[in-house]
Design an enzyme around this catalytic site. Structure first.
Site, PDB file in Angstrom:
ATOM      1  N   GLY A 108      -4.490  -6.304   5.735  1.00 10.73           N
ATOM      2  CA  GLY A 108      -5.657  -5.444   5.890  1.00 10.73           C
ATOM      3  C   GLY A 108      -6.705  -5.941   6.855  1.00 10.73           C
ATOM      4  O   GLY A 108      -7.288  -5.156   7.618  1.00 10.73           O
TER       5      GLY A 108
ATOM      6  N   THR B  96       0.864  -1.172   0.000  1.00 10.43           N
ATOM      7  CA  THR B  96       0.000   0.000   0.000  1.00 10.43           C
ATOM      8  C   THR B  96       0.899   1.221   0.000  1.00 10.43           C
ATOM      9  O   THR B  96       2.030   1.155   0.475  1.00 10.43           O
ATOM     10  CB  THR B  96      -0.887   0.011   1.266  1.00 10.43           C
ATOM     11  OG1 THR B  96      -1.715  -1.158   1.276  1.00 10.43           O
ATOM     12  CG2 THR B  96      -1.780   1.242   1.333  1.00 10.43           C
TER      13      THR B  96
END
Length: 321
Positions: A245, A191
């Site tokens: 996540g 990310t």
């Protein structure tokens, strides 16, 4: 590379053995830190590319720093930094993002300002720069989170529209094949994100991702979930996360850090350390984050084997790859 915290942790905090943390005190009237993902380079992009990653992080940092140095807003700075990484196929965001099990790119992004405004998108396929679309959701709609925003919406907000094929690179195709053939067990997630404090004392965070390679179509991670992967609150901190996540969502990691600062009076390094201990390392999950508090102090931390990051220290730009 700095091998130990710039500022020691408070004695009351028992840091996880796998946690690497750097804290940098504010030495300017603005602050900026960014990450390019936890977990390191995928095999298809590993050989001889370290300098390319360093250059990409440096370009992203300079884009945000230029805005802050000229008196621009924290929001403009974090969006500019993230946009540079979205356009760089080395990072798992925008072009070059990880692919789903179906071989498609489904992109997530979020922005948040310290005054409580936020915008996010999930499973985006047509906006060239997902962070711009997330900001448009915040500024041009009554909503906070949009899923699978159509090309017509992107065009209607005067944002650059691309076909889904634009995001797919050969390196990511190869990674997907190797994962599906069980030929590789390297990093699957990544990310990009940035946090900033501007000269007016405003803070903001922005995060963007392609998710996990070989993830199920429709899977959404922590990036667009406010309080999980992205959070900002004036007087406290701005946080942008990267990593596993699902764990960041379960632990509401970004908000947990801000809450420790708010309700326990913790310093940012202490708050980050406690959150990692309770929500990540203690639950066998990995990742990293960048954080800036209301005074401009920066914390960079991860319990993954590595994390791309860029932040200033004593007038020098520190880059981790």
């Amino acid at each position: 590379m700095i091998s130990k915290p710039v500022t020691p942790l408070e004695e009351s905090v028992e840091a996880p053995e796998d946690l690497k943390l750097w804290e940098v005190s504010a030495d300017r009237d603005f602050a900026l830190a960014l990450h390019g993902g936890a977990g390191g380079r995928i095999a298809e992009l590993a050989d001889g590319r370290r300098r390319d990653f360093e250059a990409g992080l440096s370009r992203a940092y300079r884009a945000g720093e230029e805005i802050l140095r000229s008196g621009g807003s924290a929001l403009d700075a974090v969006c500019a930094a993230v946009e540079v990484m979205e356009d760089d196929p080395l990072f798992n965001a925008g072009r070059g993002a990880a692919l789903t099990a179906d071989g498609e790119a489904e992109l997530d992004a979020a922005v948040m300002t310290g005054d409580g405004h936020a915008g996010a998108i999930a499973a985006s396929r047509y906006a060239r720069n997902p962070v711009r679309l997330a900001r448009a959701v915040m500024e041009r709609s009554e909503h906070l989170l949009l899923v699978a925003p159509p090309a017509e919406l992107v065009a209607g907000w005067d944002l650059s529209v691309v076909t889904p094929e634009y995001f797919v690179t050969e390196a990511r195709r190869q990674q997907l094949v190797r994962l599906q053939d069980r030929l590789v067990t390297g990093p699957r997630h990544g990310t990009v994100g940035a946090v900033a404090r501007d000269t007016g004392g405003r803070i903001a965070a922005a995060t963007s991702t392609g998710g996990m390679s070989n993830q199920s179509a429709g899977r959404v991670g922590d990036t667009p979930i406010i309080g999980a992967g992205t959070y900002a609150r004036d007087g406290l901190a701005a946080i942008s996360c990267t990593g596993h996540g699902e764990a960041f969502i379960r632990g509401v990691v970004a908000y947990d850090i801000a809450a420790r600062i708010r309700y326990l009076g913790s310093g940012p390094a202490e708050a980050v350390t406690a959150t990692f201990q309770n929500e990540l390392s203690g639950r066998d999950s990995s990742g990293g984050l960048v954080c800036v508090d209301a005074s401009g102090r920066i914390v960079v931390a991860h319990n993954s084997p590595s994390m791309f990051a860029a932040y200033p220290n004593k007038g020098k730009l520190i880059i981790h790859t």
